[in-house]
Design a protein around this motif. Structure first.
Motif, PDB file in Angstrom:
ATOM      1  N   LEU A  87       3.478   1.490   3.032  1.00  0.00           N
ATOM      2  CA  LEU A  87       3.055   0.861   4.280  1.00  0.00           C
ATOM      3  C   LEU A  87       3.746  -0.497   4.395  1.00  0.00           C
ATOM      4  CD1 LEU A  87       1.301   0.726   6.790  1.00  0.00           C
ATOM      5  CD2 LEU A  87      -0.497  -0.295   5.389  1.00  0.00           C
ATOM      6  N   TRP A 147       4.179   3.788   8.079  1.00  0.00           N
ATOM      7  CA  TRP A 147       4.447   4.406   6.786  1.00  0.00           C
ATOM      8  C   TRP A 147       5.929   4.759   6.719  1.00  0.00           C
ATOM      9  CZ3 TRP A 147       0.679   3.973   3.417  1.00  0.00           C
ATOM     10  CH2 TRP A 147      -0.647   3.938   3.855  1.00  0.00           C
ATOM     11  N   VAL A 175       0.848  -1.194   0.000  1.00  0.00           N
ATOM     12  CA  VAL A 175       0.000   0.000   0.000  1.00  0.00           C
ATOM     13  C   VAL A 175       0.883   1.243   0.000  1.00  0.00           C
ATOM     14  CG1 VAL A 175      -1.838   1.240   1.219  1.00  0.00           C
ATOM     15  CG2 VAL A 175      -1.749  -1.270   1.309  1.00  0.00           C
ATOM     16  N   ILE A 214      -7.194   0.093   7.581  1.00  0.00           N
ATOM     17  CA  ILE A 214      -7.391   1.175   6.611  1.00  0.00           C
ATOM     18  C   ILE A 214      -8.093   0.661   5.346  1.00  0.00           C
ATOM     19  CG2 ILE A 214      -5.390   2.486   7.436  1.00  0.00           C
ATOM     20  CD1 ILE A 214      -3.890   1.510   4.892  1.00  0.00           C
ATOM     21  N   VAL A 249      -8.286   0.766   1.030  1.00  0.00           N
ATOM     22  CA  VAL A 249      -7.403   0.980  -0.121  1.00  0.00           C
ATOM     23  C   VAL A 249      -8.202   0.989  -1.418  1.00  0.00           C
ATOM     24  CG1 VAL A 249      -5.337   0.001   0.951  1.00  0.00           C
ATOM     25  CG2 VAL A 249      -6.892  -1.498  -0.333  1.00  0.00           C
ATOM     26  N   ARG A 259       0.953   5.647   0.006  1.00  0.00           N
ATOM     27  CA  ARG A 259       0.198   6.872   0.299  1.00  0.00           C
ATOM     28  C   ARG A 259       1.078   7.988  -0.216  1.00  0.00           C
ATOM     29  NH1 ARG A 259      -1.220   8.373   6.491  1.00  0.00           N
ATOM     30  NH2 ARG A 259       1.012   8.822   6.483  1.00  0.00           N
ATOM     31  N   TYR A 265      -3.595   4.084  -0.621  1.00  0.00           N
ATOM     32  CA  TYR A 265      -4.354   4.418   0.594  1.00  0.00           C
ATOM     33  C   TYR A 265      -5.618   5.201   0.225  1.00  0.00           C
ATOM     34  CZ  TYR A 265      -5.425   7.095   4.833  1.00  0.00           C
ATOM     35  OH  TYR A 265      -6.042   7.683   5.895  1.00  0.00           O
TER      36      TYR A 265
END
Ligand SMILES: [Zn+2]
Length: 281
Positions: free
Chosen positions: A163, A246, A156, A202, A204, A158, A229
């Protein structure tokens, strides 16, 4: 692991096997090899016969014209002088890559042979089915194929952050992408959204395929993706995740070894983010 170049898979055992057939003979999870520790050698079938070692042969195919078979050995098979039983992981970077890939394939076939000797429905001893790699039950007709278990891996991002998480079993300081097994009824995309939600809390989106890898420990097909994200706060599940964070693309921590698809997935993504960073806005 993948199908090596020059390898033509087949399950049809030829009427007679040449003496130079490569024999991947497994006692439990270990394969019989000779040679030096750092230069292992896979025995030819004629050598095995000479040593008085044998068992059912499962034809795997041919590698550049050389036949390859998998042989499940009994748990009490002898270890002849000059030969040893080696775990597959100990052969990484020692056995040439094509032979390692075939050994991993052989292990999965042998493991399936050992665990499907009886019908799962009625308990009758099974037999090898004609025409395909399968075991069939002569009493009720149930057919069992070698098991391949799909699992997903997802990295993942962002923006320019990644991540990465640590499972409790990881060596200290090592982080990787998230992963999990596909459940009945799910698409891989469903699995990605569920696992990410369960493991780190979270959401995605923008799920994109990266690559896949056969993983013979014991029978996974790891299918790797990237995702972006889309919301939520990191809340790692304490049972599965020791830590999730992160990381900036240019400050990634220790990663899994280069044989793993996770390493390739993370490195390819870091390279993409580095390219983004180098481009003027
Ligand atoms: Zn049956």
């Amino acid at each position: 692991m993948h199908t090596p170049e020059g390898f033509t898979p087949s399950h049809v055992l030829p009427a007679s096997l040449p003496a130079n057939t490569l024999a991947f003979a497994f006692r439990d999870a270990k394969v019989l090899v000779g040679g030096a520790d750092d230069a292992p050698v896979v025995p030819r079938s004629s050598v095995l016969e000479g040593l008085g070692i044998g068992g059912d042969r499962h034809y795997l195919g041919d590698l550049d014209g050389t036949a390859c078979v998998a042989i499940p050995l009994p748990a009490d098979a002898p270890e002849p002088e000059g030969w040893r039983y080696a775990g597959l992981r100990s052969l990484f970077f020692r056995l040439p890559e094509p032979l390692l890939a075939i050994a991993a394939r052989a292990f999965q076939v042998v493991e399936w042979d050992r665990t499907h000797r009886y019908c799962g429905r009625c308990g009758t001893p099974t037999r090898d089915k004609q025409g395909e790699r399968a075991k069939e039950c002569p009493a009720c007709g149930y057919t069992a194929y070698p098991r391949v278990t799909p699992a997903m891996m997802v990295l993942v991002t962002r923006g320019r952050e990644l991540l990465l998480a640590r499972a409790p079993r990881f060596p200290p300081g090592m982080y990787s992408a998230l992963a999990g097994f596909v459940e009945p009824g799910e698409t891989i995309e469903d699995c990605i959204r569920r696992e990410v939600r369960e493991e780190v809390g979270i959401e995605v989106g923008d799920i994109r395929y990266f690559a896949s890898q056969s993983w013979a420990f014991p029978h996974s097909l790891m299918i790797a993706y990237t995702a972006e994200y889309a919301g939520g706060e990191l809340q790692p599940d304490a049972n599965e995740i020791a830590e999730a964070r992160w990381f900036a693309w240019d400050a990634v921590p220790d990663l899994p070894p280069s044989i793993s698809i996770s390493r390739r997935l993370i490195e390819a993504t870091v390279a993409r983010l580095a390219g983004d960073a180098a481009r003027p806005c």
